[in-house]
Design a protein around this motif. Structure first.
Motif, short mmCIF file in Angstrom:
data_model
loop_
_atom_site.label_atom_id
_atom_site.label_comp_id
_atom_site.label_asym_id
_atom_site.label_seq_id
_atom_site.Cartn_x
_atom_site.Cartn_y
_atom_site.Cartn_z
N VAL A 22 0.83 -1.20 0.00
CA VAL A 22 0.00 0.00 0.00
C VAL A 22 0.87 1.26 0.00
N ASN A 23 2.18 1.06 0.24
CA ASN A 23 3.16 2.15 0.20
C ASN A 23 2.94 3.22 1.28
N ILE A 24 2.41 2.81 2.42
CA ILE A 24 2.34 3.72 3.56
C ILE A 24 3.70 3.69 4.25
N PRO A 25 4.26 4.85 4.60
CA PRO A 25 5.59 4.87 5.25
C PRO A 25 5.63 3.96 6.48
N SER A 26 6.72 3.23 6.61
CA SER A 26 6.83 2.28 7.72
C SER A 26 6.79 2.98 9.07
N PHE A 27 7.26 4.22 9.13
CA PHE A 27 7.21 4.98 10.38
C PHE A 27 5.76 5.10 10.87
N ILE A 28 4.84 5.42 9.95
CA ILE A 28 3.43 5.60 10.31
C ILE A 28 2.79 4.26 10.64
N VAL A 29 3.04 3.25 9.82
CA VAL A 29 2.43 1.93 10.03
C VAL A 29 2.85 1.35 11.38
N THR A 30 4.12 1.40 11.65
CA THR A 30 4.60 0.78 12.89
C THR A 30 4.32 1.64 14.12
N LEU A 31 4.21 2.97 13.92
CA LEU A 31 3.78 3.81 15.03
C LEU A 31 2.34 3.47 15.41
N ALA A 32 1.51 3.26 14.39
CA ALA A 32 0.13 2.81 14.65
C ALA A 32 0.15 1.44 15.32
N GLY A 33 1.04 0.55 14.84
CA GLY A 33 1.16 -0.78 15.45
C GLY A 33 1.59 -0.72 16.90
N MET A 34 2.49 0.22 17.20
CA MET A 34 2.94 0.38 18.58
C MET A 34 1.77 0.71 19.50
N LEU A 35 0.88 1.60 19.04
CA LEU A 35 -0.28 1.98 19.84
C LEU A 35 -1.31 0.86 19.90
N ILE A 36 -1.54 0.21 18.76
CA ILE A 36 -2.55 -0.86 18.69
C ILE A 36 -2.19 -2.01 19.61
N PHE A 37 -0.96 -2.50 19.51
CA PHE A 37 -0.60 -3.71 20.26
C PHE A 37 -0.31 -3.42 21.73
N ARG A 38 0.05 -2.16 22.04
CA ARG A 38 0.14 -1.80 23.45
C ARG A 38 -1.25 -1.81 24.07
N GLY A 39 -2.22 -1.29 23.32
CA GLY A 39 -3.59 -1.33 23.82
C GLY A 39 -4.12 -2.74 23.94
N LEU A 40 -3.83 -3.58 22.95
CA LEU A 40 -4.30 -4.97 23.00
C LEU A 40 -3.65 -5.75 24.14
N THR A 41 -2.42 -5.38 24.48
CA THR A 41 -1.76 -6.02 25.63
C THR A 41 -2.56 -5.77 26.91
N LEU A 42 -3.00 -4.52 27.07
CA LEU A 42 -3.81 -4.18 28.25
C LEU A 42 -5.16 -4.88 28.23
N VAL A 43 -5.71 -5.03 27.01
CA VAL A 43 -7.00 -5.73 26.88
C VAL A 43 -6.85 -7.20 27.27
N VAL A 44 -5.80 -7.86 26.75
CA VAL A 44 -5.60 -9.29 27.03
C VAL A 44 -5.36 -9.53 28.51
N LEU A 45 -4.53 -8.70 29.11
CA LEU A 45 -4.18 -8.89 30.53
C LEU A 45 -5.19 -8.26 31.48
N GLN A 46 -6.05 -7.38 30.93
CA GLN A 46 -7.04 -6.65 31.75
C GLN A 46 -6.37 -5.92 32.91
N GLY A 47 -5.17 -5.41 32.61
CA GLY A 47 -4.45 -4.65 33.60
C GLY A 47 -3.82 -5.46 34.71
N GLN A 48 -3.86 -6.80 34.60
CA GLN A 48 -3.35 -7.67 35.65
C GLN A 48 -2.10 -8.41 35.18
N THR A 49 -1.36 -8.96 36.13
CA THR A 49 -0.19 -9.79 35.83
C THR A 49 -0.60 -11.26 35.84
N ILE A 50 -0.14 -12.00 34.83
CA ILE A 50 -0.41 -13.44 34.78
C ILE A 50 0.88 -14.20 35.09
N ALA A 51 0.85 -15.04 36.11
CA ALA A 51 2.03 -15.79 36.54
C ALA A 51 1.57 -16.94 37.45
#
Length: 385
Positions: free
Chosen positions: A119-148
């Motif tokens: 799609v020729n979107i600059p990698s800086f923009i794509v991965t910056l969006a990815g950084m925000l998306i997957f950081r948010g999904l990490t909180l969703v998966v863990l629900q703010g808790q630690t798993i151990a």
């Protein structure tokens, strides 16, 4: 035959970084009164920086193509969180959980690679969006808790050591044997490479320089394994790192795929006109980065023995710094896997040495920033010359 002047001139960046690493090690060995190179601390340096080295290898390939990936820390955190759910909450078999997590990393990398390559979107923009998306999904998966805690077999990925087959004395003899075996393999490999280079008329080192290189590397390998043998021996994660370094070095230096990746970074238009499928190369590099980010996330989670929401914080900056310090150029087409490892070790020894000295995290960040700036400035000045 290549003489010492030609060798230094063609590898000046690599030699400079190696000398810098040796200098930093000597400096902190003196400042910490010998603590830095104790067997326990050397083992800690390896295990504490293993996930950064994994990321640095993938980041080196991304930067060689002239792109950047800002999402690797968040991806590592997300996959670590998923591994916690799979292995702790759902109690899946460890091997199956690891396969699923690596596949998830590949899928994430393919997703980002699609937007960059096709799609020729600059990698800086794509991965910056990815950084925000997957950081948010990490909180969703863990629900703010630690798993151990994780299963012991999963923790062994990053925290366990190869058992000594010759007993459990103060010195791990099996580790020393492995060092000797690697030395023999290395010597045979060097002579085999020299034989092939001469056969096909390539430039090769003169015999005195080759023997000096072999002696130096053999001494380093055996000293390193001897130091490790005085503690617990070889950690499993070190074998993973060695396999990755050797495998990716072979791919980048000896295969068509590696040559095409360098060609894309050197001049994408010329590479495309030469028949290189530039879009596919970028897509594969990002998919590979996703897999290595997933592996890094699992190594970090296993070492911590927990999946936490804060995992992966600033991993992307450490990986980028390691690649740049190791010789990568943001213009693309330049960089080696060995250089990425050297860069990661420079950052790791700096972190460890400053921590041993009791330097605060504020000054540590400032000093690492200065080191990164100096590495880039040296690269620019070298190119101008």
């Amino acid at each position: 035959m290549v003489g010492i002047k030609q060798l230094v001139a063609s590898n000046i960046r690599r030699f400079t970084m190696i000398i810098a690493l040796i200098g930093i090690i000597i400096l902190f060995q003196i400042l910490t009164q010998g603590i830095l190179l104790t067997p326990l601390n050397v083992t800690n340096i390896i295990m504490q920086n293993s996930y950064i080295i994994v990321l640095a290898i993938g980041m080196m390939l991304v930067i060689i193509t002239g792109e950047i990936d800002l999402s690797v820390g968040s991806v590592a955190a997300f996959v670590g969180a998923v591994s916690g759910v799979l292995l702790v909450s759902w109690d899946l078999p460890v091997f199956l959980g690891i396969i699923i997590c690596l596949a998830l990393g590949a899928l994430i990398g393919a997703w980002q690679g699609y937007w960059v390559a096709y799609v020729n979107i600059p990698s800086f923009i794509v991965t910056l969006a990815g950084m925000l998306i997957f950081r948010g999904l990490t909180l969703v998966v863990l629900q703010g808790q630690t798993i151990a805690p994780f299963p012991d077999s999963f923790r062994s990925l990053s925290s366990a050591f190869i058992p000594d087959l010759f007993g459990n004395g103060e010195l791990q003899l099996f580790t020393i044997l492995i060092g000797l075996i690697f030395t023999v393999i290395y010597i045979v490999s060097e002579f085999s490479i020299r034989k092939n280079d001469i056969k096909y008329g390539f430039k090769t080192l003169s015999m005195p320089l080759l023997m000096l290189k072999i002696i130096l590397f053999s001494v380093v390998i055996n000293l390193f394994t001897y130091v490790l043998a005085q503690y617990e021996g070889l950690p499993y994660v070190l074998l993973i790192l060695v396999a990755l370094v050797l495998g990716y070095t072979f791919i980048m230096n000896k295969t068509v795929l590696g040559r095409h990746i360098y060609a894309v970074g050197g001049n994408a238009n010329a590479a495309k006109l030469s028949g290189v499928k530039t879009k596919r190369m970028k897509f594969l590099v990002f998919m590979n980065m996703g897999i290595l980010a997933a592996l890094s996330g699992m190594i970090f989670a296993g070492r911590l023995n927990a999946a936490i929401p804060q995992a992966g914080n600033l991993f992307e900056l450490d990986a980028i710094a390691a690649a740049v310090i190791g010789g990568a150029s943001f213009t693309g087409g330049i960089g080696t896997i060995f250089g990425a490892v050297i860069g990661a070790l420079v950052m790791g020894v700096l972190n460890n040495g400053m921590s041993l000295m009791g330097i605060g995290i504020d000054w540590q960040q400032a000093i690492k920033g200065l080191v990164l700036l100096a590495a880039v400035a040296f690269d620019v000045l070298n190119k101008n010359k």
